[in-house]
Design an enzyme around this catalytic site. Structure first.
Site, mmCIF file in Angstrom:
data_model
loop_
_atom_site.group_PDB
_atom_site.id
_atom_site.type_symbol
_atom_site.label_atom_id
_atom_site.label_comp_id
_atom_site.label_asym_id
_atom_site.label_seq_id
_atom_site.Cartn_x
_atom_site.Cartn_y
_atom_site.Cartn_z
ATOM 1 N N ASP A 13 49.475 -12.391 5.671
ATOM 2 C CA ASP A 13 50.755 -11.825 6.065
ATOM 3 C C ASP A 13 51.678 -13.014 6.413
ATOM 4 O OD1 ASP A 13 52.739 -10.088 7.293
ATOM 5 O OD2 ASP A 13 51.933 -10.800 9.208
ATOM 6 N N ASP A 15 55.205 -12.800 8.483
ATOM 7 C CA ASP A 15 55.877 -12.753 9.796
ATOM 8 C C ASP A 15 54.863 -12.613 10.925
ATOM 9 O OD1 ASP A 15 58.692 -12.765 8.910
ATOM 10 O OD2 ASP A 15 58.110 -10.918 7.912
HETATM 11 C C1 XBP Z 1 57.724 -7.865 8.060
HETATM 12 C C2 XBP Z 1 58.806 -7.126 8.654
HETATM 13 C C3 XBP Z 1 60.095 -7.528 8.258
HETATM 14 C C4 XBP Z 1 60.866 -8.577 9.020
HETATM 15 C C5 XBP Z 1 62.255 -8.534 8.517
HETATM 16 O O1 XBP Z 1 56.610 -7.052 8.018
HETATM 17 O O2 XBP Z 1 58.657 -6.186 9.375
HETATM 18 O O3 XBP Z 1 60.821 -6.361 8.359
HETATM 19 O O4 XBP Z 1 60.939 -8.306 10.419
HETATM 20 O O5 XBP Z 1 62.316 -8.664 7.164
HETATM 21 P P1 XBP Z 1 55.151 -7.671 7.782
HETATM 22 P P2 XBP Z 1 63.403 -7.911 6.260
HETATM 23 O O6 XBP Z 1 54.953 -8.827 8.746
HETATM 24 O O7 XBP Z 1 54.251 -6.554 8.133
HETATM 25 O O8 XBP Z 1 55.074 -8.058 6.345
HETATM 26 O O9 XBP Z 1 64.648 -7.806 7.036
HETATM 27 O O10 XBP Z 1 63.528 -8.789 5.067
HETATM 28 O O11 XBP Z 1 62.854 -6.554 5.912
HETATM 29 MG MG MG Z 2 53.247 -9.684 10.517
#
Ligand code: XBP
Ligand code: MG
Length: 250
Positions: A13, A15
């Site tokens: 993953d 973020d």
């Molecule tokens: C990532 C997210 C994203 C970021 C923002 O999810 O939730 O929404 O916060 O990105 P994960 P965007 O870690 O589960 O992949 O604004 O580009 O959507």
């Molecule tokens: Mg994450």
């Protein structure tokens, strides 16, 4: 949990897992975009922790507008503009060097390579955000490029839906039993488990207190995942290949 004899690809993953992007980039970028748009909104860390239950920045904005009793459908276009502005700010923040990879990430990817295990990216953030993180913070680490990249635009349903993981496995032509995932959130954990993958959770700023009962391993830092890959390092060190490999990467 990562098993050198068994796993052929580790899916990361982004973020919270590879870097603390939410607190360092997304949250300040949302607030900059709100100010630019003259919305008078401001998210604090505790608001954001709750809002993060909704995966996807645009979906998060819609949910927030609905919670405030706004007529979200009529705001849609405006919120799309705000979301695009937010991602432009994310890129600027990343370019400033404010979002380093988490401790142990570089060592982990290098150890995977030594163990002949590929790595991939499975995120439901926008592709532009991944590209900005890669260019600004990860490529300079001189690590091998990921074998597969799945981003938010590639799927119709975001985590906890398993679609992003299923797509990564299809692109790799690998069964789930040959791979494992590293995640930081319950939504991510469920997405990977529903796709049949074992999951290691690395705790992150916003999700550390979530329930991770379905995970195979829960660690505080990525460095804690290194010992599973160390035997191969030791073997390489014994026959002299380790130092050559390290030199090659410098
Ligand atoms: C990532 C997210 C994203 C970021 C923002 O999810 O939730 O929404 O916060 O990105 P994960 P965007 O870690 O589960 O992949 O604004 O580009 O959507
Ligand atoms: Mg994450």
């Amino acid at each position: 949990m990562i098993s050198p004899g068994r796993h052929r690809c580790v899916l990361f993953d982004v973020d919270g897992t590879i870097a603390e992007t939410e607190g360092r980039a997304h949250l300040p970028a949302f607030n900059r975009a709100f100010a630019e748009a003259g919305l008078g909104w401001c998210w604090h860390k505790e608001d954001y922790r709750r809002l993060l239950q909704t995966a996807g920045g645009f979906e998060r904005l819609l949910r927030f507008a609905e919670e405030r009793g706004e007529d979200a459908p009529s705001l849609r276009e405006r919120l799309q503009q705000v979301h695009r502005a937010k991602n432009r700010h994310v890129a600027l923040i990343m370019q400033s060097g404010a979002v380093p990879a988490r401790d142990g990430f570089q060592a982990l990817v290098r150890a995977l390579e030594k163990n002949h295990i590929a790595w991939g990216v499975v995120t439901t953030t926008s592709r532009a955000n991944w590209d900005a993180l890669w260019t600004s913070s990860l490529a300079p680490l001189r690590i091998p490029a990921p074998a597969v990249i799945v981003c938010g635009e590639d799927v119709t349903a975001k985590k906890p839906d398993p679609q992003a993981y299923a797509l990564a496995l299809a692109r790799l032509s690998l069964p789930a039993s040959d791979c494992c995932a590293i995640e930081d959130s319950r939504n991510g954990l469920l997405a990977a488990r529903l796709a049949g993958l074992p999951v290691a959770i690395v705790k992150s700023e916003f999700f550390a207190d979530e329930c991770f009962d379905e995970a195979q391993q829960v660690v505080d830092e990525l460095t804690a995942l290194l010992p599973a890959l160390a035997p191969a390092d030791r073997q390489l060190a014994q026959n002299g290949a380790f130092s050559r490999t390290m030199v090659q990467f410098r």
